[in-house]
Design a protein around this motif. Structure first.
Motif, short mmCIF file in Angstrom:
data_model
loop_
_atom_site.label_atom_id
_atom_site.label_comp_id
_atom_site.label_asym_id
_atom_site.label_seq_id
_atom_site.Cartn_x
_atom_site.Cartn_y
_atom_site.Cartn_z
N ASP A 54 28.27 8.91 -27.75
CA ASP A 54 27.30 9.62 -28.59
C ASP A 54 26.85 10.93 -27.98
O ASP A 54 26.17 11.73 -28.63
CB ASP A 54 26.10 8.72 -28.90
N LYS A 55 27.24 11.17 -26.74
CA LYS A 55 26.91 12.45 -26.11
C LYS A 55 28.10 13.42 -26.18
O LYS A 55 28.10 14.46 -25.52
CB LYS A 55 26.52 12.22 -24.65
N ASN A 56 29.10 13.02 -26.97
CA ASN A 56 30.30 13.83 -27.15
C ASN A 56 31.08 14.00 -25.85
O ASN A 56 31.70 15.03 -25.60
CB ASN A 56 29.97 15.22 -27.74
N GLU A 57 31.04 12.92 -25.05
CA GLU A 57 31.79 12.92 -23.80
C GLU A 57 33.01 12.01 -23.97
O GLU A 57 32.93 10.96 -24.60
CB GLU A 57 30.93 12.40 -22.65
N ILE A 58 34.15 12.43 -23.38
CA ILE A 58 35.35 11.60 -23.46
C ILE A 58 35.18 10.42 -22.51
O ILE A 58 34.98 10.62 -21.31
CB ILE A 58 36.61 12.40 -23.07
N ILE A 59 35.22 9.25 -23.05
CA ILE A 59 35.03 8.06 -22.24
C ILE A 59 36.27 7.20 -22.15
O ILE A 59 36.36 6.30 -21.31
CB ILE A 59 33.86 7.22 -22.77
N ALA A 60 37.26 7.43 -23.04
CA ALA A 60 38.50 6.65 -23.03
C ALA A 60 39.53 7.39 -23.89
O ALA A 60 39.21 8.40 -24.53
CB ALA A 60 38.27 5.24 -23.55
N THR A 61 40.73 6.87 -23.90
CA THR A 61 41.77 7.44 -24.76
C THR A 61 42.48 6.31 -25.50
O THR A 61 42.51 5.16 -25.06
CB THR A 61 42.83 8.21 -23.95
N ILE A 62 43.04 6.68 -26.65
CA ILE A 62 43.88 5.74 -27.38
C ILE A 62 45.25 6.40 -27.56
O ILE A 62 45.34 7.56 -27.97
CB ILE A 62 43.27 5.36 -28.75
N GLY A 63 46.25 5.68 -27.21
CA GLY A 63 47.61 6.19 -27.37
C GLY A 63 48.35 5.43 -28.45
O GLY A 63 48.41 4.19 -28.41
#
Length: 461
Positions: A111-120
């Motif tokens: 919710d802070k617009n920070e990248i916390i993970a990725t989906i491939g």
């Protein structure tokens, strides 16, 4: 390690993408140290691992040949663009073999617009590679057929030939540079056989090909040396990518054209002969159906050609002679199987035929087989003439012969009788004349012999 609870809506978004048939992998956003957080059922099927076997393991453990530097590059690209990054790599199956894939890696934000993970999202390229391989094989086959075809094959792009096979050079002579520099009409004489200008007609033929999807026509081309030759042209529009060209086939028909001219000449001669012949010339198939009948049928038998073609043998031949005709054909067909038989032999026979006016005439027919290129009989050629006068003359001659033979017999009997009549008195004359030379004869005997000689002489008068 990232607590799964802090993924919030991001993990929900990822799980949504993991539905269906997509092989989806969720990993932490730690660059080279990223670990597997979750993956879809399709991903399990793709790499052969169950979810519990790989969750928590480094993402690099199922990738090859991505190394730590490569993972850091991906992380930096995601930070810079904050959007999807695509890579091609191999996933390592549980059994150890490599699976070529294209992976679209998207960032998951909190919710802070920070990248916390990725989906491939991984796409299995094995099927795509198979298609590519098949296309490559297909292209190779096409190129082989294109290059080895005895027909001239060309690609017409606009008004220039951009590709063509070796048969074109053999057909036209010259070099590739010469041919590539010329539009179709400059590889042609100024005028076509119908009198039209080649350039004008070429544009029309090309337009018809684009309009109708294909166009076949005959054309006169010109070699680089200036010699002209006839070809059959087939133009077919072909599209690939965003480009459309005309796939062009030239087929040299010089031999065919020469053969057609010879055939037309032969047909003209045949027509001249048959239409002016006093004899009936006809052609039948091997079932004895008429396929051609000359106009002489009208003057000989009174039938029109149209009427005559529809007549069966049974319609104008006496019933007792019909089996004989079929037997002739059957015998000759059997004889034809003998390799020593003469293929040019003829058969002659006479029959009585019914005329249109109901009268009967004697005809003489001469027949022979029509053969194909292999020498096999495919039909019967016949010539039939009115033989009535000759037949009548032969009958008269036969009667005259019979009379002559009868007269000869009478003559022989007469001569035999006359011979007897002459021989008897002559024997008397000769016998008694010889006796007169006997000097011992008395006068009465001599007188008697003389009287006998005179009497026999009177019998000869």
């Amino acid at each position: 390690m990232i607590d799964r609870d802090i993924l919030n809506a991001g993990i929900v978004q990822a799980l949504m993408k993991m539905g269906g048939q997509t092989a989806a992998f969720v990993s932490s956003f730690d660059g080279a140290d990223s670990t597997i957080l979750d993956f879809s059922k399709a991903a399990e099927n793709l790499i052969g691992y169950r979810k519990e076997e790989v969750i928590g393991r480094p993402i690099l453990s199922i990738h090859d040949p991505i190394d730590k530097t490569g993972m850091m590059t991906i992380k930096n690209n995601l930070i810079d663009s904050e959007k999807e990054v695509k890579i091609r790599t191999n996933l390592i199956h549980k059994t150890g073999y490599r699976i070529p894939v294209e992976i679209s890696i998207e960032p998951i934000f909190n919710d802070k617009n920070e990248i916390i993970a990725t989906i491939g999202l991984a796409i299995d390229l094995r099927q795509s590679q198979s298609v590519i391989d098949e296309l490559a094989i297909s292209e190779e086959k096409f190129r082989t057929l294109f290059d080895r075809s005895s027909d001239a094959l060309l690609i017409l792009d606009g008004d220039r030939f951009t590709d063509y096979n070796p048969a074109v050079l053999k057909m036209l002579g010259g070099t590739r540079d010469q041919i590539s520099a010329m539009p179709p009409w400059e590889l042609s004489p100024e005028f076509q056989s119908d009198g039209r200008r080649s350039e004008e007609k070429a544009h029309e033929m090309i337009a018809q090909a684009w309009k109708n999807g294909s166009h076949r026509f005959e054309w006169t081309h010109r070699k680089i040396s200036g010699e002209t030759f006839p070809v059959e042209v087939i133009l077919t529009p072909v599209s690939y990518g965003d480009k459309s060209v005309l796939y062009t086939v030239w087929r040299d028909i010089a031999k065919r054209t020469a053969a057609e001219q010879e055939l037309r000449k032969a047909e003209e001669i045949f027509r001249a002969v048959t239409e002016n012949s006093a004899d009936i010339i006809w052609i039948r198939d091997l079932d004895l159906n008429l396929t051609y009948l000359s106009p002489a049928i009208e003057s000989v038998k009174g039938y029109s050609v149209e009427h005559g073609l529809n007549l069966r043998i049974e319609d104008y031949v006496k019933p007792e002679r019909i089996p004989e005709i079929y037997k002739i054909v059957e015998t000759e067909l059997l004889r034809d199987s003998d390799p020593d038989s003469n293929p040019d032999r003829t058969i002659r026979f006479e029959i009585e035929e019914l005329c249109d006016d109901g009268s009967w005439i004697w005809t003489e027919s001469i027949i022979s087989f029509i053969r194909n290129d292999k020498g096999e009989p495919i039909g019967i050629l016949g010539i039939t003439r009115d033989n009535s006068m000759q037949k009548e003359l032969m009958n008269e001659l036969e009667k005259a012969k019979e009379k002559a033979e009868e007269s000869d017999k009478l003559k022989s009997a007469f001569v035999a009788n006359m011979s007897h009549e002459i021989r008897t008195p002559m024997n008397s004359i000769l016998g008694f004349s010889e006796l007169l030379s006997d000097n011992s004869l008395t006068d009465p005997e001599r007188t008697k012999f003389i009287n006998i000689i005179q009497s026999s002489s009177n019998q000869l008068l």
